[in-house]
Write a protein that holds these residues in place. Sequence first.
Motif, mmCIF file in Angstrom:
data_model
loop_
_atom_site.group_PDB
_atom_site.id
_atom_site.type_symbol
_atom_site.label_atom_id
_atom_site.label_comp_id
_atom_site.label_asym_id
_atom_site.label_seq_id
_atom_site.Cartn_x
_atom_site.Cartn_y
_atom_site.Cartn_z
ATOM 1 N N GLY A 144 0.816 -1.212 0.000
ATOM 2 C CA GLY A 144 0.000 0.000 0.000
ATOM 3 C C GLY A 144 0.846 1.256 0.000
ATOM 4 N N ALA A 145 1.985 1.208 0.714
ATOM 5 C CA ALA A 145 2.901 2.359 0.706
ATOM 6 C C ALA A 145 3.442 2.610 -0.696
ATOM 7 C CB ALA A 145 4.048 2.108 1.680
ATOM 8 N N ALA A 146 3.793 1.532 -1.409
ATOM 9 C CA ALA A 146 4.283 1.687 -2.785
ATOM 10 C C ALA A 146 3.210 2.298 -3.676
ATOM 11 C CB ALA A 146 4.721 0.330 -3.332
ATOM 12 N N GLY A 147 1.969 1.825 -3.537
ATOM 13 C CA GLY A 147 0.888 2.408 -4.325
ATOM 14 C C GLY A 147 0.641 3.865 -3.978
ATOM 15 N N ALA A 148 0.732 4.195 -2.691
ATOM 16 C CA ALA A 148 0.539 5.579 -2.263
ATOM 17 C C ALA A 148 1.615 6.478 -2.859
ATOM 18 C CB ALA A 148 0.563 5.659 -0.739
ATOM 19 N N LEU A 149 2.856 5.997 -2.893
ATOM 20 C CA LEU A 149 3.940 6.784 -3.482
ATOM 21 C C LEU A 149 3.671 7.058 -4.960
ATOM 22 C CD1 LEU A 149 7.096 5.099 -1.893
ATOM 23 C CD2 LEU A 149 6.164 7.356 -1.376
ATOM 24 N N LEU A 150 3.154 6.052 -5.669
ATOM 25 C CA LEU A 150 2.856 6.247 -7.089
ATOM 26 C C LEU A 150 1.790 7.322 -7.272
ATOM 27 C CD1 LEU A 150 3.295 5.278 -10.029
ATOM 28 C CD2 LEU A 150 1.413 3.684 -9.663
ATOM 29 N N ALA A 151 0.725 7.244 -6.488
ATOM 30 C CA ALA A 151 -0.355 8.229 -6.612
ATOM 31 C C ALA A 151 0.117 9.624 -6.218
ATOM 32 C CB ALA A 151 -1.541 7.803 -5.750
ATOM 33 N N GLN A 152 0.928 9.705 -5.174
ATOM 34 C CA GLN A 152 1.372 11.015 -4.695
ATOM 35 C C GLN A 152 2.371 11.669 -5.637
ATOM 36 O OE1 GLN A 152 2.808 10.040 -0.764
ATOM 37 N NE2 GLN A 152 0.845 10.506 0.190
ATOM 38 N N THR A 153 3.259 10.879 -6.230
ATOM 39 C CA THR A 153 4.289 11.462 -7.091
ATOM 40 C C THR A 153 3.803 11.716 -8.512
ATOM 41 O OG1 THR A 153 5.144 9.233 -7.544
ATOM 42 C CG2 THR A 153 6.189 10.479 -5.761
ATOM 43 N N THR A 154 2.704 11.079 -8.897
ATOM 44 C CA THR A 154 2.137 11.326 -10.230
ATOM 45 C C THR A 154 0.885 12.196 -10.179
ATOM 46 O OG1 THR A 154 0.812 9.287 -10.161
ATOM 47 C CG2 THR A 154 3.029 9.138 -11.108
ATOM 48 N N GLY A 155 0.273 12.310 -8.996
ATOM 49 C CA GLY A 155 -0.952 13.093 -8.869
ATOM 50 C C GLY A 155 -2.133 12.463 -9.575
ATOM 51 N N PHE A 156 -2.124 11.132 -9.659
ATOM 52 C CA PHE A 156 -3.156 10.449 -10.439
ATOM 53 C C PHE A 156 -3.279 9.006 -9.961
ATOM 54 C CE2 PHE A 156 -4.534 8.117 -14.325
ATOM 55 C CZ PHE A 156 -5.718 8.806 -14.571
ATOM 56 N N ALA A 157 -4.499 8.487 -9.972
ATOM 57 C CA ALA A 157 -4.742 7.078 -9.665
ATOM 58 C C ALA A 157 -5.803 6.562 -10.628
ATOM 59 C CB ALA A 157 -5.203 6.897 -8.218
ATOM 60 N N SER A 158 -5.536 5.427 -11.238
ATOM 61 C CA SER A 158 -6.468 4.869 -12.221
ATOM 62 C C SER A 158 -6.643 3.381 -11.969
ATOM 63 C CB SER A 158 -5.955 5.099 -13.646
ATOM 64 O OG SER A 158 -4.767 4.362 -13.865
ATOM 65 N N LEU A 159 -7.509 2.755 -12.737
ATOM 66 C CA LEU A 159 -7.755 1.324 -12.589
ATOM 67 C C LEU A 159 -6.509 0.493 -12.871
ATOM 68 C CD1 LEU A 159 -11.259 1.035 -14.320
ATOM 69 C CD2 LEU A 159 -10.750 1.263 -11.877
ATOM 70 N N ASP A 160 -5.556 1.080 -13.550
ATOM 71 C CA ASP A 160 -4.322 0.373 -13.889
ATOM 72 C C ASP A 160 -3.582 -0.114 -12.637
ATOM 73 O OD1 ASP A 160 -2.014 -0.338 -15.694
ATOM 74 O OD2 ASP A 160 -1.056 1.201 -14.462
ATOM 75 N N VAL A 161 -3.719 0.601 -11.528
ATOM 76 C CA VAL A 161 -2.988 0.215 -10.316
ATOM 77 C C VAL A 161 -3.536 -1.067 -9.704
ATOM 78 C CG1 VAL A 161 -2.291 2.577 -9.780
ATOM 79 C CG2 VAL A 161 -4.442 1.702 -8.864
ATOM 80 N N LEU A 162 -4.729 -1.480 -10.111
ATOM 81 C CA LEU A 162 -5.333 -2.707 -9.604
ATOM 82 C C LEU A 162 -5.329 -3.834 -10.633
ATOM 83 C CD1 LEU A 162 -8.378 -1.076 -7.817
ATOM 84 C CD2 LEU A 162 -6.609 -2.402 -6.660
ATOM 85 N N ALA A 163 -4.778 -3.571 -11.810
ATOM 86 C CA ALA A 163 -4.849 -4.533 -12.908
ATOM 87 C C ALA A 163 -3.983 -5.759 -12.648
ATOM 88 C CB ALA A 163 -4.429 -3.861 -14.215
ATOM 89 N N PHE A 164 -4.327 -6.847 -13.331
ATOM 90 C CA PHE A 164 -3.608 -8.110 -13.164
ATOM 91 C C PHE A 164 -2.139 -7.976 -13.550
ATOM 92 C CE2 PHE A 164 -2.024 -11.892 -15.425
ATOM 93 C CZ PHE A 164 -1.904 -12.750 -14.355
ATOM 94 N N ASP A 165 -1.852 -7.170 -14.586
ATOM 95 C CA ASP A 165 -0.463 -7.088 -15.029
ATOM 96 C C ASP A 165 0.446 -6.467 -13.987
ATOM 97 O OD1 ASP A 165 -1.780 -4.671 -15.436
ATOM 98 O OD2 ASP A 165 -0.515 -4.082 -17.109
ATOM 99 N N ARG A 166 -0.103 -5.720 -13.027
ATOM 100 C CA ARG A 166 0.709 -5.223 -11.909
ATOM 101 C C ARG A 166 1.239 -6.392 -11.089
ATOM 102 N NH1 ARG A 166 2.485 0.170 -11.468
ATOM 103 N NH2 ARG A 166 0.948 1.438 -12.567
ATOM 104 N N SER A 167 0.355 -7.309 -10.763
ATOM 105 C CA SER A 167 0.762 -8.486 -9.994
ATOM 106 C C SER A 167 1.718 -9.362 -10.796
ATOM 107 C CB SER A 167 -0.469 -9.301 -9.588
ATOM 108 O OG SER A 167 -1.327 -8.557 -8.748
ATOM 109 N N ALA A 168 1.446 -9.493 -12.099
ATOM 110 C CA ALA A 168 2.314 -10.321 -12.944
ATOM 111 C C ALA A 168 3.705 -9.713 -13.069
ATOM 112 C CB ALA A 168 1.677 -10.492 -14.325
ATOM 113 N N ASP A 169 3.769 -8.399 -13.261
ATOM 114 C CA ASP A 169 5.062 -7.726 -13.405
ATOM 115 C C ASP A 169 5.929 -7.882 -12.161
ATOM 116 O OD1 ASP A 169 4.438 -6.952 -15.945
ATOM 117 O OD2 ASP A 169 4.009 -4.859 -15.458
ATOM 118 N N VAL A 170 5.306 -7.739 -10.985
ATOM 119 C CA VAL A 170 6.100 -7.822 -9.759
ATOM 120 C C VAL A 170 6.586 -9.252 -9.528
ATOM 121 C CG1 VAL A 170 4.236 -8.277 -8.088
ATOM 122 C CG2 VAL A 170 6.206 -6.912 -7.406
ATOM 123 N N LEU A 171 5.824 -10.246 -9.972
ATOM 124 C CA LEU A 171 6.305 -11.625 -9.920
ATOM 125 C C LEU A 171 7.510 -11.828 -10.843
ATOM 126 C CD1 LEU A 171 3.134 -13.927 -9.792
ATOM 127 C CD2 LEU A 171 5.040 -13.907 -8.185
#
Length: 332
Positions: free
Chosen positions: A234-261
């Motif tokens: 959650g901290a990593a996601g918060a950093l992304l939203a705070q440093t980009t000033g934007f949050a979209s459905l992409d942050v919850l997408a399956f490819d996020r989980s796949a990429d980190v694996l």
Amino acid sequence: MGAPASSSSDFQSPLLRKARWHPVEFVVWAVAFALPLITPSHSLLVNEIAIVALFAMSLDLILGYTGIVSLGHAAFFGFGAYAAALFAKLVMPDPTVGLLFAIVLSALLGLVASVTILRGSDLTRLMVTLGTALLLLELANKLDWLTGGADGLQGVVMGPVLGLFEFDLYGRTAAWYSLAVMLVLFLVMRRLVHSPFGATLKAIRDNRLRAMAIGIPVVSRLAVIYTVAAGVAGAAGALLAQTTGFASLDVLAFDRSADVLLMLVIGGVGWLYGGVAGAIVFKLLQTWLSSVTPQYWMFWIGLILVLLVLVGRDRLLKPWTWFGAGKKGGAA
């Protein structure tokens, strides 16, 4: 009375040795914090690598140290991103307070979701964790009055970090902010995995039934580490939203989980720097290949991953060892 104390000391001494910092580590972190000054044009890339490295380390807590495979870790990443963005937009724009708010909420979500990984096989956990992420994705899509739906949550304006450091267009403040948060949480995770608690996690990973037989409270250990990993993600996601000033459905997408694996496959599981190394290699490859072959960069990354699995991480850069009698199996 002296024997038990000596036994306890003998047990903890290897953990203390592993927890000690190597001089090279100080150099690595010093170079990381110097990069926004050395290459200011790449500050945004440094910021992105720091965020995904923190995300990868959070997954390694449950995968590498506890043996829980998850395909839905993006649920906590995305939840933290939306929590921080909504906090900045509706409550106050202070990034540090918003970060703490996102960590707490993500950890609570992880605590609730931990019941899904306490029972069942690895395949069951894969499906349940994936289902959790998909549920949150659909929920964020339907609550468009709050999250912005498919258009994303816009109009997020962040205040200065600690009231002193404004976010700049070059991304230097963002990079230092993300690196600082990453370092603090890295120290927490490092202390955790090199503690007696971390040793019990490895025992659960190696043999869950044997861990239960020797008295390790497996259920509570799994719930705690899953909660901690969710908070870090959650901290990593918060950093992304705070440093980009934007949050979209992409942050919850399956490819996020796949990429980190994939990052952990590249960097290695069971050591925190594996997430860092995997994130660096993956993001640099992605950036370079997408500029060289914009349409086929995924193909080349896939090919590299296949080679990595076939010949092993240590031997990938030594093609002369791929064949012959000395060949050993798989990535370590």
